[in-house]
Design an enzyme around this catalytic site. Structure first.
Site, PDB file in Angstrom:
ATOM      1  N   CYS A   2       0.838  -1.183   0.000  1.00  0.00           N
ATOM      2  CA  CYS A   2       0.000   0.000   0.000  1.00  0.00           C
ATOM      3  C   CYS A   2       0.883   1.247   0.000  1.00  0.00           C
ATOM      4  O   CYS A   2       1.934   1.263   0.634  1.00  0.00           O
ATOM      5  CB  CYS A   2      -0.951   0.106   1.184  1.00  0.00           C
ATOM      6  SG  CYS A   2      -2.138  -1.217   1.259  1.00  0.00           S
ATOM      7  N   ARG A  27       3.991  -0.278  -4.758  1.00  0.00           N
ATOM      8  CA  ARG A  27       3.706  -0.802  -3.419  1.00  0.00           C
ATOM      9  C   ARG A  27       2.377  -1.541  -3.344  1.00  0.00           C
ATOM     10  O   ARG A  27       2.074  -2.207  -2.365  1.00  0.00           O
ATOM     11  CB  ARG A  27       3.698   0.339  -2.402  1.00  0.00           C
ATOM     12  CG  ARG A  27       5.008   1.078  -2.308  1.00  0.00           C
ATOM     13  CD  ARG A  27       4.896   2.169  -1.288  1.00  0.00           C
ATOM     14  NE  ARG A  27       4.659   1.649   0.032  1.00  0.00           N
ATOM     15  CZ  ARG A  27       5.596   1.252   0.879  1.00  0.00           C
ATOM     16  NH1 ARG A  27       6.854   1.353   0.539  1.00  0.00           N
ATOM     17  NH2 ARG A  27       5.291   0.782   2.062  1.00  0.00           N
ATOM     18  N   TRP A  75      -2.797  -2.650  -1.721  1.00  0.00           N
ATOM     19  CA  TRP A  75      -2.464  -4.071  -1.857  1.00  0.00           C
ATOM     20  C   TRP A  75      -3.333  -4.761  -0.820  1.00  0.00           C
ATOM     21  O   TRP A  75      -3.115  -4.610   0.380  1.00  0.00           O
ATOM     22  CB  TRP A  75      -0.983  -4.293  -1.570  1.00  0.00           C
ATOM     23  CG  TRP A  75      -0.526  -5.697  -1.831  1.00  0.00           C
ATOM     24  CD1 TRP A  75      -0.121  -6.223  -3.023  1.00  0.00           C
ATOM     25  CD2 TRP A  75      -0.422  -6.762  -0.876  1.00  0.00           C
ATOM     26  NE1 TRP A  75       0.224  -7.543  -2.863  1.00  0.00           N
ATOM     27  CE2 TRP A  75       0.051  -7.904  -1.571  1.00  0.00           C
ATOM     28  CE3 TRP A  75      -0.693  -6.879   0.490  1.00  0.00           C
ATOM     29  CZ2 TRP A  75       0.266  -9.125  -0.942  1.00  0.00           C
ATOM     30  CZ3 TRP A  75      -0.482  -8.107   1.107  1.00  0.00           C
ATOM     31  CH2 TRP A  75      -0.005  -9.211   0.392  1.00  0.00           C
ATOM     32  N   ASN A 101      -1.689   2.151   5.702  1.00  0.00           N
ATOM     33  CA  ASN A 101      -0.855   1.036   5.259  1.00  0.00           C
ATOM     34  C   ASN A 101      -0.502   0.234   6.504  1.00  0.00           C
ATOM     35  O   ASN A 101       0.033   0.790   7.460  1.00  0.00           O
ATOM     36  CB  ASN A 101       0.413   1.577   4.583  1.00  0.00           C
ATOM     37  CG  ASN A 101       1.427   0.472   4.316  1.00  0.00           C
ATOM     38  OD1 ASN A 101       1.063  -0.683   4.131  1.00  0.00           O
ATOM     39  ND2 ASN A 101       2.698   0.826   4.303  1.00  0.00           N
ATOM     40  N   GLY A 102      -0.814  -1.060   6.484  1.00  0.00           N
ATOM     41  CA  GLY A 102      -0.515  -1.893   7.655  1.00  0.00           C
ATOM     42  C   GLY A 102      -1.677  -2.836   7.912  1.00  0.00           C
ATOM     43  O   GLY A 102      -2.526  -3.041   7.044  1.00  0.00           O
ATOM     44  N   GLU A 485      17.582 -17.630  -7.847  1.00  0.00           N
ATOM     45  CA  GLU A 485      17.200 -16.264  -8.195  1.00  0.00           C
ATOM     46  C   GLU A 485      16.602 -16.201  -9.616  1.00  0.00           C
ATOM     47  O   GLU A 485      15.595 -15.524  -9.849  1.00  0.00           O
ATOM     48  CB  GLU A 485      18.424 -15.336  -8.054  1.00  0.00           C
ATOM     49  CG  GLU A 485      18.236 -13.903  -8.487  1.00  0.00           C
ATOM     50  CD  GLU A 485      17.138 -13.157  -7.734  1.00  0.00           C
ATOM     51  OE1 GLU A 485      16.595 -13.674  -6.753  1.00  0.00           O
ATOM     52  OE2 GLU A 485      16.807 -12.044  -8.188  1.00  0.00           O
ATOM     53  N   LYS A 489      12.821 -14.979 -10.466  1.00  0.00           N
ATOM     54  CA  LYS A 489      12.526 -13.895 -11.410  1.00  0.00           C
ATOM     55  C   LYS A 489      11.474 -14.355 -12.409  1.00  0.00           C
ATOM     56  O   LYS A 489      10.523 -13.640 -12.691  1.00  0.00           O
ATOM     57  CB  LYS A 489      13.772 -13.450 -12.190  1.00  0.00           C
ATOM     58  CG  LYS A 489      14.786 -12.598 -11.473  1.00  0.00           C
ATOM     59  CD  LYS A 489      14.334 -11.211 -11.106  1.00  0.00           C
ATOM     60  CE  LYS A 489      13.684 -11.227  -9.752  1.00  0.00           C
ATOM     61  NZ  LYS A 489      14.500 -10.976  -8.591  1.00  0.00           N
ATOM     62  N   GLU A 492       7.910 -14.914 -10.735  1.00  0.00           N
ATOM     63  CA  GLU A 492       7.163 -13.765 -10.205  1.00  0.00           C
ATOM     64  C   GLU A 492       6.658 -12.830 -11.291  1.00  0.00           C
ATOM     65  O   GLU A 492       5.649 -12.170 -11.103  1.00  0.00           O
ATOM     66  CB  GLU A 492       7.951 -13.002  -9.136  1.00  0.00           C
ATOM     67  CG  GLU A 492       9.075 -12.142  -9.618  1.00  0.00           C
ATOM     68  CD  GLU A 492       9.753 -11.370  -8.490  1.00  0.00           C
ATOM     69  OE1 GLU A 492       9.080 -10.867  -7.589  1.00  0.00           O
ATOM     70  OE2 GLU A 492      10.997 -11.280  -8.534  1.00  0.00           O
ATOM     71  N   HIS A 508      18.104 -36.848  -6.813  1.00  0.00           N
ATOM     72  CA  HIS A 508      17.359 -37.190  -5.585  1.00  0.00           C
ATOM     73  C   HIS A 508      15.890 -36.837  -5.709  1.00  0.00           C
ATOM     74  O   HIS A 508      15.195 -36.721  -4.709  1.00  0.00           O
ATOM     75  CB  HIS A 508      17.993 -36.480  -4.387  1.00  0.00           C
ATOM     76  CG  HIS A 508      19.415 -36.866  -4.177  1.00  0.00           C
ATOM     77  ND1 HIS A 508      19.799 -38.113  -3.741  1.00  0.00           N
ATOM     78  CD2 HIS A 508      20.567 -36.186  -4.405  1.00  0.00           C
ATOM     79  CE1 HIS A 508      21.120 -38.186  -3.678  1.00  0.00           C
ATOM     80  NE2 HIS A 508      21.605 -37.021  -4.086  1.00  0.00           N
ATOM     81  N   LYS A 607       5.959  -4.395  -3.871  1.00  0.00           N
ATOM     82  CA  LYS A 607       7.411  -4.242  -3.772  1.00  0.00           C
ATOM     83  C   LYS A 607       7.911  -4.424  -2.348  1.00  0.00           C
ATOM     84  O   LYS A 607       8.888  -5.106  -2.098  1.00  0.00           O
ATOM     85  CB  LYS A 607       7.780  -2.851  -4.295  1.00  0.00           C
ATOM     86  CG  LYS A 607       9.255  -2.521  -4.235  1.00  0.00           C
ATOM     87  CD  LYS A 607       9.989  -3.249  -5.315  1.00  0.00           C
ATOM     88  CE  LYS A 607      11.483  -2.993  -5.312  1.00  0.00           C
ATOM     89  NZ  LYS A 607      12.183  -4.060  -6.034  1.00  0.00           N
TER      90      LYS A 607
HETATM   91  O1  M6R Z   1      13.045  -5.109   0.375  1.00  0.00           O
HETATM   92  P1  M6R Z   1      13.566  -6.498   0.642  1.00  0.00           P
HETATM   93  O2  M6R Z   1      14.884  -6.738  -0.016  1.00  0.00           O
HETATM   94  O3  M6R Z   1      13.586  -6.842   2.090  1.00  0.00           O
HETATM   95  O4  M6R Z   1      12.511  -7.451  -0.052  1.00  0.00           O
HETATM   96  C1  M6R Z   1      12.611  -8.836   0.053  1.00  0.00           C
HETATM   97  C2  M6R Z   1      11.717  -9.539  -0.927  1.00  0.00           C
HETATM   98  O5  M6R Z   1      10.378  -9.178  -0.723  1.00  0.00           O
HETATM   99  C3  M6R Z   1      12.079  -9.216  -2.387  1.00  0.00           C
HETATM  100  O6  M6R Z   1      13.417  -9.498  -2.653  1.00  0.00           O
HETATM  101  C4  M6R Z   1      11.192 -10.021  -3.355  1.00  0.00           C
HETATM  102  O7  M6R Z   1      11.486 -11.376  -3.259  1.00  0.00           O
HETATM  103  C5  M6R Z   1      11.365  -9.524  -4.779  1.00  0.00           C
HETATM  104  N1  M6R Z   1      10.088  -9.264  -5.360  1.00  0.00           N
HETATM  105  C6  M6R Z   1      12.050 -10.476  -5.670  1.00  0.00           C
HETATM  106  O8  M6R Z   1      12.224  -9.977  -6.948  1.00  0.00           O
END
Ligand code: M6R
Length: 612
Positions: A2, A27, A75, A101-102, A485, A489, A492, A508, A607
């Protein structure tokens, strides 16, 4: 999660709010709304969907001259993403509005209590109870009512409140969710994050937990929520400028941020290294040699992409500084039995510095006596303020939900931290450290030079493979976290099921998945596990899997056994994670594009994850 924005000053409020919301849309983006006073009532316009839906809904209000108002991009946590659940939320009179927000944890009991007293609710959100609760305590002073209401509220909030009967004041308040106040000549702003303020000011105050602020056009009062005692303001200057939070001609923030990585890496090591002396300076972590000597164990604590950076960091720290490292997922760490004491160093890693789980883990580790050095990108964020020292990554604002430049700049910070610990402990000579620094210094130019070719290859691959529904990413040693990673990517932003695996683990279990419908992205640098990796690729081939390799240029053997290959330069083994990451980011980007996905704002994500 948010985004909140608030303005009071001399400008027409709607363009300021919409501009701020655009900069905070990363956000949350399932609905949005704004509110402002006009003609003796509060105008409240909300819309389901992305911000352009709100902009359309505001078409008829372009002439609005009001200079105070609040905005919100959502959000969803409580209640579906509908117009009715979008913020701002109002009290029964419609004269008081709140953006939040929260999460309000005791919202249900408060709601029941307020309903019994005759309050009528019109949404399913937790936020609406705040509006009604303030209404309950409201006589003639908004500030007093907000403080009384917040005394009753349990949970996390960053709040903006506006009341028709006091149209010259906005109230901001914070507990556990970020809120920053921007100050300029005859105007004040509030926002969940700095990018919303950048076009107007670089002078900011980060609200602390338990603080509230009364924003007036020409003044700002900072107070404690509980007793409303005035507090001193600590104004900070932000070095970022507005253009850094814009797309600069790129189609998406993600792509721009991928291309910014050479600078992000360079900016993160610049000023911290003296390669000719084989030396690293890290004054900001406030630890002398003796204190470093007492560290028995290191915990790297993070979520998502930042956790993957931690997994790479573990290899470097253990290899060079010889200190045992645990890499913990913050969401697991915070709920388990911990053996931490003051011999531990805890390193939270976070781009935003606001991730709820990482912050909670930090607090627990601190409570148990651990020293805390965070690695973080956002100046003044909560994690940095609660750490004993912070190594800032200087990646600039990262807006794309998929983390890219934050990751490689975190790698840079971890690489330096590992070398610094080795230096202070005398585990590496200055010649060895100098060589490793020289290696790091080649990274920005290698990436810059190869980016266009990698991008072209990623487009070709995307064209061929965008319709596949499962991908496997394999790597060994330093490339294992990079495989994780790469898979993250892809999943997501393209919603393709993708898994990262340590290549040696294939037999395994996951090898059962391999068939001609399974592209396998194999990370294959010419390091000490190269031969093992080649064997794993052969195993995939013999089960008719499609092999997409990332390997060193001129590696004909690898080319022969791969269906596709993206080549990278041969660099020192420890540098490979920086280099191998970038093609994977580009593959994910191009596949998401080919599938018509919203790259910067993937579904269900936000984010900055400020809730559990
Ligand atoms: O702001 P942060 O680095 O603490 O965020 C951690 C994760 O939420 C963030 O890396 C998330 O996995 C990304 N969307 C990945 O691309």
């Amino acid at each position: 999660m948010c985004g909140i924005v608030g303005y009071i000053g001399y400008r027409r409020v709607l363009p300021v709010l919409l501009d701020g919301l655009k900069r905070l849309e990363y956000r949350g983006y399932d609905s949005a709304g704004v509110a402002w006073p006009e003609k003796q009532k509060i105008m409240r316009i909300r819309a389901k969907g992305k911000l352009n839906m709100l902009e359309e809904a505001l078409e008829d209000f372009r002439g609005t001259k009001t200079t105070i108002g609040l905005g919100h991009t959502r959000w969803a946590t409580h209640g579906e993403p509908t117009e009715g659940n979008a913020h701002p939320h109002a009290d029964c009179t419609g004269e008081l509005v709140v953006v939040h927000n929260g999460i309000i944890e005791n919202y249900y009991s408060l709601r029941e209590e307020l309903k019994k007293e005759g309050h009528v609710f019109s949404s399913e959100t937790d936020t609406e109870v705040i509006a009604h609760l303030i209404e309950k305590y409201l006589e003639d002073d908004l500030e007093i009512a907000v403080s009384k209401a917040l005394e009753r509220v349990e949970g996390a909030y960053a709040l903006g409140v506006l009341w028709l009967k006091q149209p010259d004041i906005l109230i901001a308040a914070r507990k556990q969710s970020p809120l920053v106040i921007g100050l300029a000549e005859r105007e004040c702003f509030m926002a969940s994050d700095i990018p919303a303020l950048l076009p107007y000011t670089n002078k900011v105050i980060f609200l602390e937990d338990g603080q509230m602020a009364a924003l007036k056009g020409d003044s700002l009062e900072l107070k404690s929520i509980s007793d409303r005692k005035p507090l001193n303001k600590s104004i900070q200057e932000i070095k970022w400028d507005a253009s850094m939070a814009e797309k600069a001609g790129f189609k998406h923030f993600m792509l721009k941020e991928i291309y910014e990585q050479p600078d992000a890496i360079l900016n993160t090591y610049r000023g911290r290294i003296i390669p000719e002396k084989g030396q690293i300076k890290f004054d900001e972590i406030n630890l002398d040699k003796d204190a470093i000597g007492r560290i028995k164990r290191i915990v790297l604590l993070a979520c998502g992409t930042s956790w993957h950076a931690g997994l790479v960091g573990k290899y470097w720290i253990e290899k060079w500084a010889k200190i045992p490292v645990e890499v913990e997922l913050a969401s697991e760490f915070r709920y388990k039995e911990l053996l931490i004491d003051n011999d531990y160093l805890t390193v939270p890693i976070s781009q935003s510095g606001e991730t709820a789980d990482t912050l909670a883990g930090l607090r627990i580790a601190k409570e148990l006596g651990s020293y805390i050095i965070s690695i973080c990108n956002v100046l003044g964020s909560t994690i940095t303020r609660e750490s004993d020292g912070t190594v800032y990554t200087h990646a600039g604002p990262e807006i794309g939900v998929a983390s890219t430049k934050a990751f490689t700049s975190q790698l840079t910070a971890l690489y330096l931290l590992a070398l610094y610990l080795a230096q202070e402990l005398g585990k590496l000579s200055s010649r060895e450290i100098g060589e490793k620094l020289e290696g790091l210094m080649t990274v920005p130019s290698i990436i810059k030079e190869r980016l266009p070719a990698w991008h072209e290859s990623a487009k070709v691959l995307a064209d061929k493979y965008y319709s596949y529904s499962d991908f496997l990413y394999l790597g060994r040693n330093l490339q294992f976290p990079i495989a994780l990673e790469g898979a993250l990517k892809l999943k997501e932003i393209s919603y393709i099921h993708a898994e990262g695996y340590a290549a040696g683990e294939m037999k395994h279990g996951p090898i059962a998945l391999i068939d001609r419908n399974m592209p396998v992205v194999a990370l294959c640098p010419q390091d000490h596990v190269y031969e093992k990796m080649v064997s794993n690729i052969e195993e995939v081939r013999s089960r008719r899997g499609i092999v997409i390799s990332v390997g060193v240029e001129g590696d004909e053997g690898l080319e022969r056994i791969s269906n596709e290959i993206i080549t990278v330069s041969k660099v020192a083994d420890d540098i490979n994670p920086f280099i191998f990451t970038i093609p994977l980011q580009l593959i994910a980007y191009e596949i998401a594009l080919a599938r018509g996905c919203d790259v910067d704002q993937p579904r269900n994500l936000a984010k900055s994850v400020t809730v559990e």
